[in-house]
Design a protein around this motif. Structure first.
Motif, PDB file in Angstrom:
ATOM      1  N   GLY A 106       0.803  -1.225   0.000  1.00 25.38           N
ATOM      2  CA  GLY A 106       0.000   0.000   0.000  1.00 25.38           C
ATOM      3  C   GLY A 106       0.829   1.264   0.000  1.00 25.38           C
ATOM      4  N   TYR A 107       2.095   1.188  -0.415  1.00 22.67           N
ATOM      5  CA  TYR A 107       2.970   2.367  -0.398  1.00 22.67           C
ATOM      6  C   TYR A 107       2.465   3.391  -1.418  1.00 22.67           C
ATOM      7  CZ  TYR A 107       7.201   5.206  -0.479  1.00 22.67           C
ATOM      8  OH  TYR A 107       8.087   6.240  -0.411  1.00 22.67           O
ATOM      9  N   GLY A 108       2.245   4.604  -0.935  1.00 23.65           N
ATOM     10  CA  GLY A 108       1.797   5.681  -1.815  1.00 23.65           C
ATOM     11  C   GLY A 108       0.394   5.496  -2.362  1.00 23.65           C
ATOM     12  N   ALA A 109      -0.439   4.691  -1.707  1.00 24.80           N
ATOM     13  CA  ALA A 109      -1.789   4.435  -2.215  1.00 24.80           C
ATOM     14  C   ALA A 109      -2.676   5.666  -2.043  1.00 24.80           C
ATOM     15  CB  ALA A 109      -2.409   3.233  -1.498  1.00 24.80           C
ATOM     16  N   ARG A 110      -3.526   5.887  -3.028  1.00 28.05           N
ATOM     17  CA  ARG A 110      -4.508   6.969  -2.991  1.00 28.05           C
ATOM     18  C   ARG A 110      -5.910   6.367  -2.985  1.00 28.05           C
ATOM     19  NH1 ARG A 110      -4.930   9.122  -7.400  1.00 28.05           N
ATOM     20  NH2 ARG A 110      -3.560   7.807  -8.650  1.00 28.05           N
ATOM     21  N   MET A 111      -6.756   6.917  -2.127  1.00 27.07           N
ATOM     22  CA  MET A 111      -8.136   6.451  -2.046  1.00 27.07           C
ATOM     23  C   MET A 111      -8.978   7.185  -3.082  1.00 27.07           C
ATOM     24  SD  MET A 111      -8.025   4.117   0.207  1.00 27.07           S
ATOM     25  CE  MET A 111      -9.787   3.819   0.231  1.00 27.07           C
ATOM     26  N   ILE A 112      -9.674   6.422  -3.910  1.00 26.82           N
ATOM     27  CA  ILE A 112     -10.538   6.968  -4.956  1.00 26.82           C
ATOM     28  C   ILE A 112     -11.945   6.425  -4.737  1.00 26.82           C
ATOM     29  CG2 ILE A 112     -10.998   7.039  -7.433  1.00 26.82           C
ATOM     30  CD1 ILE A 112      -8.065   6.920  -7.936  1.00 26.82           C
ATOM     31  N   GLU A 113     -12.905   7.317  -4.833  1.00 29.40           N
ATOM     32  CA  GLU A 113     -14.302   6.938  -4.631  1.00 29.40           C
ATOM     33  C   GLU A 113     -14.990   6.836  -5.985  1.00 29.40           C
ATOM     34  OE1 GLU A 113     -17.477   9.613  -2.924  1.00 29.40           O
ATOM     35  OE2 GLU A 113     -17.109   8.297  -1.199  1.00 29.40           O
ATOM     36  N   ALA A 114     -15.597   5.694  -6.263  1.00 25.77           N
ATOM     37  CA  ALA A 114     -16.285   5.446  -7.525  1.00 25.77           C
ATOM     38  C   ALA A 114     -17.776   5.283  -7.264  1.00 25.77           C
ATOM     39  CB  ALA A 114     -15.730   4.206  -8.211  1.00 25.77           C
TER      40      ALA A 114
END
Length: 912
Positions: free
Chosen positions: A589-597
């Motif tokens: 999960g390094y550098g993970a961005r949360m995106i909402e779909a």
């Protein structure tokens, strides 16, 4: 910027700035001892020095403009110098800046000491590089002569490392075309065959000039026809125009001569001395002149500049003369940096070997040794200081360990030590710059003396003075290891692994990259055997650091290392692998961005039409009563009805509802309502797109309006929906009155449903009692009623609609039908880690999952796993991956970029 000198007068502020600038410029030239012309001319134009100075500075300065192709010609066009002979005028403009402003720019803008006037104002403006021009590297343009060693004007000429472009005609000549060789070559001028005069020679020149006329268009066409080598001489056709040709002859326009001063002992002593020396050597009066005259040799300094800079550096480096080698290394550093993409070892045989010989001199600075390279086929090495140049020195590390070490003080160095070490660093930097080119890296990868030097450099004493050299050696190794294959006894391989025990981050990072690239471009595999336990443990510990470059290098190493079953067996036997698995899972999960779909569930549907017309709110009726017909009926229709091509309503029901609502107002005010027939027509005009009056056939004919339906909630003139009061007072039916203003709805509930007393100031009396909220669906205060009205009043505000001004911001130009219910939506959140241009996984998360996949595939193949299965112990796959399986499934569900790789990992775990 102030405009150039035109017919219009510039502003007073610009004139003042120009006068101040010219005054400073004059003082500068007086101190420098050069001529100053405040108002120079180029052609027929006066040049504003202040405007020229600011224009050139805006474009980056003299050197930047001179390096740009045709930049001075563009400036000539900006100064309106004319299109006739623009190259010569542009060079004249460049010369004005060169002699009047160039030195001032260097001193004031760049803050440097300008070159002496002997190599600036006293020379031509051809070329650039004023900021780097010195007495040592500047050579004035001389007659071009070529020799066997190269061309002075070739691409590789010039000590300044800048290629020159030759010109067919000097741009210094005002009358010359100024064509440069970077353009297309021009065809030679066509020649016209001489036609003798066939008329009588007694005609006087006065008579000839008086009777001669310009040739007719036909004659001009004939004269301008095809000419040149392909033209045939035809006396019959050409004799008629012979006299006209001679009569109309015009001489060529005069071209001003270029005057050059004669070199005398008075005006140019140095030039005169060179001429005299060359003359004496040519006559045989100089030392050894007889043999030179007989052989007709041209020596440097007598009109021949010698070989180009590349050959000069190569010969100087191989000469063994200290001063020549210093010169060569100084220029090779610059050449390898600026022209590394063109400078190849293959084009200069012996250059790589000469650099290696210079690099090997580092041993004599710290040990009692003078390394020599032997290229004997039998591999004989007579003493400890001889290196095998054909097959490499296998025991180089043992030799270094046996060498007597010199006492070197890291704080104070002698001048000879510092100068020698500096030249060795320059040779290493040159080699490092050149191997960045793949062709050079492949070339020197086969030179075993370079491998020996890398081993020597990486095993030098741990002193501050050799840190730079070690970093250069590591950079070289990083470029070469991709073309090399090592076994675990190779000295260079052992030296690179030893750097993993260093405390220098740069050395660790570069050595990890070099080790990970071993045999990358070769067919044989890189096994990475013989890595010490401490080195592997350090790599596992460095994964805990918040250092992206270091973590990425460690993962690249682990990916290569864990691809070999023997290495995996070595890890699980000698190290604790469980913390490594946990860190690799964390790095997924390094550098993970949360995106909402947004995900739509189902399809939108239409609500059934209400049976009755919605009640008209009081505030809306008050607004409608102020309007006149037919505007009142149109607004009433839009507020209570909307278009729907599948629905209909009877005309009589619509007319009766309208008449029942506004008849009392009409009787009271005396303003009649719209007649029934006009009202029906107004319905069709109000909903012109879909509504129309029709007759519905059947047992009983009905007159209907097709294409409209009743609204369940009325809207105001702007299309905003009213809000219904859902307070239940009588039985289970809500109140049903509509309000737009939340304050009015609040007052309605307090006054009509709670019986509160409103005071004169508009507020309500806070009475004591048992108060319960009866809003539809609300259970507030049902178990514990409020004791005061104010408590319930504060709670009622949560049921009130937003203010109209806030709701209006969310309205579109054309509101959607209120009877369409959108499909329910579900919002999903997922992670996105680093991806490449193809939207595939990349970076640290990808490297981490690949290392995990290698472990999952190879654990079952190790001897330790076989022994555990024989003894009935828990398998290493279950021991390492069972605790983290939930996290792997979570990553698979939420991280789309790693989905494919996590599936492969889980499949490898299942198969193992």
């Amino acid at each position: 910027m102030a405009p150039p000198r035109t017919a219009s007068e510039p502003s007073d502020s610009y004139n003042q700035e120009r006068q101040d600038f010219l005054a400073k410029l004059q003082v500068f030239h007086e101190k420098r001892g050069t001529n100053f012309d405040p108002d120079p001319r180029v052609g027929s134009k006066h040049i504003d020095l202040y405007y020229l100075y600011r224009t050139v500075l805006d474009r980056g300065g003299y050197d930047r403009v001179s390096d740009e192709k045709l930049a001075w010609r563009k400036l000539g066009q900006d100064f309106n110098l004319g299109a006739n002979n623009l190259p010569a005028l542009a060079f004249a403009l460049k010369t004005v800046y060169y002699k009047q402003l160039a030195a001032y720019e260097i001193a004031t803008v760049h803050g440097k000491e300008p070159p002496p006037k002997e190599i600036l104002e006293d020379t031509t403006a051809k070329g650039g590089s004023l900021l780097t021009r010195t007495l040592e590297n500047f050579r004035p343009s001389t007659r071009r002569e070529t020799g066997a060693l190269g061309n002075e004007n070739s691409e590789a000429s010039g000590d300044d490392g800048t290629p020159v472009r030759d010109r067919n005609e000097s741009e210094e000549t005002p009358g010359s075309g100024g064509r440069v060789t970077r353009g297309l070559r021009q065809a030679p001028p066509q020649r016209v065959l001489f036609q003798p005069d066939t008329q009588s020679s007694r005609q006087s020149s006065r008579h000839a000039s008086a009777t001669s006329h310009p040739p007719s268009s036909q004659q001009q066409h004939h004269q301008q026809g095809p000419r040149g080598a392909s033209t045939f001489y035809n006396p019959a056709s050409n004799s008629e125009n012979a006299s006209a040709t001679v009569a109309n002859f015009e001489p060529r326009p005069q071209v001003p001569l270029t005057l050059r001063p004669v070199i005398t002992p008075g005006n140019n002593p140095k030039g005169w001395s060179r001429i005299e020396q060359a003359r004496k050597m040519a006559d045989g009066s100089g030392g050894g002149g007889g043999s030179l005259t007989a052989g007709r040799l041209i020596l440097p300094g007598s009109g021949f500049d010698g070989p180009n800079i590349y050959v000069r550096c190569l010969c100087a480096l191989k000469s063994g003369i200290r001063a020549e080698q210093d010169y060569a290394l100084h220029h090779l550093v610059k050449i390898s940096m600026e022209r590394g993409d063109k400078y190849r070892f293959e084009s200069f045989p012996g250059l790589a070997e000469a650099l290696i010989e210079r690099l090997l001199e580092v041993g004599s600075l710290f040990y009692e040794v003078n390394w020599q390279v032997s290229y004997m086929e039998d591999g004989s090495m007579p003493n400890i200081s001889t290196l095998n140049g054909l097959y490499g020195t296998k025991d180089i590390l043992q030799r270094i360990a046996r060498l007597p070490r010199l006492d070197v003080d890291d704080n104070i160095h002698t001048e000879e030590f510092s100068r020698t070490l500096e030249l060795i660093n320059e040779a290493a930097l040159t080699m490092r710059n050149m191997v960045l080119l793949e062709e050079n890296a492949l070339y020197v990868s086969e030179l075993y003396p370079l491998r020996d030097f890398l081993s020597i450099a990486l095993n030098l004493p741990n002193l501050d003075c050799v840190v730079e050299l070690k970093h250069h050696a590591l950079d070289i190794a990083e470029q070469l290891t991709k073309y090399m294959s090592f076994d675990e006894t190779d000295p260079l391989y052992i030296s690179l692994l030893a750097q993993l025990q260093s405390s220098d981050r740069g050395a660790i990072l570069t050595s990890l990259r070099a080790i990970s690239r071993i045999s990358m471009n070769l067919e044989e595999n890189n096994l990475l055997t013989g890595v010490p336990v401490s080195a592997v443990q350090n790599i596992m510990d460095w994964l805990l650091l918040n250092d992206e470059d270091l973590v990425s290098a460690c993962l690249d190493f682990l990916y290569q290392y864990t691809a070999v079953v023997h290495n995996v067996d070595f890890m699980i036997t000698n190290l604790q692998v469980e913390p490594l698995i946990n860190q690799l899972i964390r790095l997924l999960g390094y550098g993970a961005r949360m995106i909402e779909a947004e995900q739509v569930l189902g399809h939108p549907y239409k609500k059934p039409a209400p049976d009755d017309i919605a009640p008209l709110p009081q505030e809306l009726q008050a607004q409608l009563e102020k309007l006149d017909e037919p505007e009142r009926s149109s607004h009433w229709l839009r507020c209570l009805f909307e278009e729907d091509r599948d629905e209909s309503i009877t005309q009589i029901a619509m007319w009766q509802a309208y008449q029942a609502r506004f008849t009392p107002m009409a009787l009271q005010t005396g303003r009649p309502l719209l007649p029934a027939a006009e009202f029906i027509k107004n319905v069709s005009s109000t909903f012109a797109e879909k509504a129309s009056a029709q007759v519905q056939s059947g047992p009983v004919q009905k007159f209907i309006i097709k294409g409209i339906r009743r609204r369940s909630v009325p809207v105001d003139f702007r299309g905003e929906e009213f809000h219904k009061c859902l307070w239940k007072t009588y039985g289970s039916t809500p109140c049903g009155e509509f309000f737009m203003d939340p304050v009015k709805m609040q007052q309605h509930i307090l006054r009509n449903h709670l019986g509160a007393t409103q005071l004169e100031n508009g507020q309500f009396r806070n009475t004591v009692g048992q108060y319960v909220c009866h809003w539809d669906g609300c259970r507030r205060f049902h178990d514990a009623p409020a004791q005061k009205l104010a408590q319930l009043d504060h709670h009622i505000k949560v049921h009130l609609p937003p203010p109209p001004t806030l709701a209006a911001k969310h309205q579109t130009e054309k509101p959607k039908p209120s009877y369409m219910v959108p499909a329910p939506k579900k919002y999903l959140q997922f992670q996105v880690t680093m991806t490449d241009d193809r939207n595939d996984a990349a970076g640290i998360p990808l490297s981490a999952v690949l290392v995990l996949r290698n472990l999952a595939r190879n654990l079952s193949k190790t001897e330790t796993e076989e022994n555990a299965s024989k003894q009935g112990d828990v398998s290493w796959v279950d021991r390492l991956f069972k605790p983290v399986e939930p996290r792997l499934f979570e990553v698979m569900s939420h991280n789309r970029s790693l989905l494919v790789y996590i599936v492969d990992l889980l499949s490898a775990i299942r198969d193992s």
